[in-house]
Design a protein around this motif. Structure first.
Motif, PDB file in Angstrom:
ATOM      1  N   GLU A 183       0.873  -1.169   0.000  1.00  0.00           N
ATOM      2  CA  GLU A 183       0.000   0.000   0.000  1.00  0.00           C
ATOM      3  C   GLU A 183       0.915   1.226   0.000  1.00  0.00           C
ATOM      4  N   VAL A 184       0.735   2.100  -0.971  1.00  0.00           N
ATOM      5  CA  VAL A 184       1.657   3.215  -1.194  1.00  0.00           C
ATOM      6  C   VAL A 184       1.850   4.088   0.044  1.00  0.00           C
ATOM      7  N   ASP A 185       0.781   4.376   0.747  1.00  0.00           N
ATOM      8  CA  ASP A 185       0.896   5.254   1.914  1.00  0.00           C
ATOM      9  C   ASP A 185       1.503   4.561   3.127  1.00  0.00           C
ATOM     10  N   ARG A 186       1.816   3.263   3.002  1.00  0.00           N
ATOM     11  CA  ARG A 186       2.366   2.516   4.137  1.00  0.00           C
ATOM     12  C   ARG A 186       3.738   1.904   3.837  1.00  0.00           C
ATOM     13  N   ILE A 187       4.365   2.292   2.729  1.00  0.00           N
ATOM     14  CA  ILE A 187       5.624   1.658   2.317  1.00  0.00           C
ATOM     15  C   ILE A 187       6.688   1.698   3.424  1.00  0.00           C
ATOM     16  N   PRO A 188       6.972   2.835   4.043  1.00  0.00           N
ATOM     17  CA  PRO A 188       8.014   2.835   5.087  1.00  0.00           C
ATOM     18  C   PRO A 188       7.690   1.898   6.255  1.00  0.00           C
ATOM     19  N   GLU A 189       6.446   1.902   6.680  1.00  0.00           N
ATOM     20  CA  GLU A 189       6.008   1.042   7.792  1.00  0.00           C
ATOM     21  C   GLU A 189       6.096  -0.438   7.407  1.00  0.00           C
ATOM     22  N   VAL A 226      14.921 -12.324   7.126  1.00  0.00           N
ATOM     23  CA  VAL A 226      15.053 -11.205   6.195  1.00  0.00           C
ATOM     24  C   VAL A 226      16.319 -10.438   6.563  1.00  0.00           C
ATOM     25  N   SER A 227      17.239 -10.313   5.584  1.00  0.00           N
ATOM     26  CA  SER A 227      18.493  -9.626   5.878  1.00  0.00           C
ATOM     27  C   SER A 227      18.468  -8.152   5.505  1.00  0.00           C
ATOM     28  N   GLU A 228      17.773  -7.801   4.424  1.00  0.00           N
ATOM     29  CA  GLU A 228      17.667  -6.408   4.010  1.00  0.00           C
ATOM     30  C   GLU A 228      16.346  -6.177   3.310  1.00  0.00           C
ATOM     31  N   VAL A 229      15.912  -4.924   3.325  1.00  0.00           N
ATOM     32  CA  VAL A 229      14.737  -4.501   2.559  1.00  0.00           C
ATOM     33  C   VAL A 229      15.100  -3.177   1.892  1.00  0.00           C
ATOM     34  N   TYR A 230      14.815  -3.082   0.604  1.00  0.00           N
ATOM     35  CA  TYR A 230      15.104  -1.871  -0.163  1.00  0.00           C
ATOM     36  C   TYR A 230      13.819  -1.323  -0.750  1.00  0.00           C
ATOM     37  N   SER A 231      13.647   0.005  -0.739  1.00  0.00           N
ATOM     38  CA  SER A 231      12.569   0.613  -1.509  1.00  0.00           C
ATOM     39  C   SER A 231      13.117   0.792  -2.921  1.00  0.00           C
ATOM     40  N   LYS A 246       1.975 -12.001   5.190  1.00  0.00           N
ATOM     41  CA  LYS A 246       0.981 -11.716   6.225  1.00  0.00           C
ATOM     42  C   LYS A 246       1.152 -10.336   6.857  1.00  0.00           C
ATOM     43  N   VAL A 247       2.181  -9.600   6.438  1.00  0.00           N
ATOM     44  CA  VAL A 247       2.391  -8.247   6.967  1.00  0.00           C
ATOM     45  C   VAL A 247       1.280  -7.348   6.432  1.00  0.00           C
ATOM     46  N   SER A 248       0.656  -6.624   7.330  1.00  0.00           N
ATOM     47  CA  SER A 248      -0.404  -5.701   6.943  1.00  0.00           C
ATOM     48  C   SER A 248       0.165  -4.644   5.996  1.00  0.00           C
ATOM     49  N   GLY A 249      -0.470  -4.467   4.853  1.00  0.00           N
ATOM     50  CA  GLY A 249      -0.008  -3.505   3.868  1.00  0.00           C
ATOM     51  C   GLY A 249       0.681  -4.157   2.678  1.00  0.00           C
TER      52      GLY A 249
END
Length: 95
Positions: A11-17, A28-33, A62-65
């Motif tokens: 969900e675009v408005d929740r990307i950072p969260e 999970v070792s890394e996450v990139y936008s 299962k992560v919300s967003g």
């Protein structure tokens, strides 16, 4: 070690969260936008294929967003850093 590259639509408005929540998951070792068709890429590094199933559909999806994922499994790892380490064995630049 099994490495999975997971493309994630969020969900675009929740990307950072969403990214922060995924980054805190075991496996999970890394996450990139990123730009393009997906919003995030997560690097999953685990010991077995069973763990891939636990982490991606069992946790990331299962992560919300999280709206959708696409998973790619890596067969081999090629890294400049690994090659430099291999070729520098027994070599000292100061000599």
């Amino acid at each position: 070690m099994i490495t999975a590259i997971v493309h994630i639509k969020a969900e675009v408005d929740r990307i950072p969260e969403v990214a922060q929540t995924i980054a805190e998951l075991d496996g999970v070792s890394e996450v990139y936008s990123i730009t393009g068709d997906y919003d995030l890429v997560a690097m999953v590094r685990v010991a077995t294929y069973d763990e891939v199933a636990e982490v991606i559909p069992g946790r990331i999806n299962k992560v919300s967003g999280v709206l959708a994922t696409e998973t790619h499994l890596a067969f081999r790892t090629y890294s400049k850093h690994d090659l430099e380490a291999a070729f520098s064995i027994g070599f000292n630049e100061a000599d």
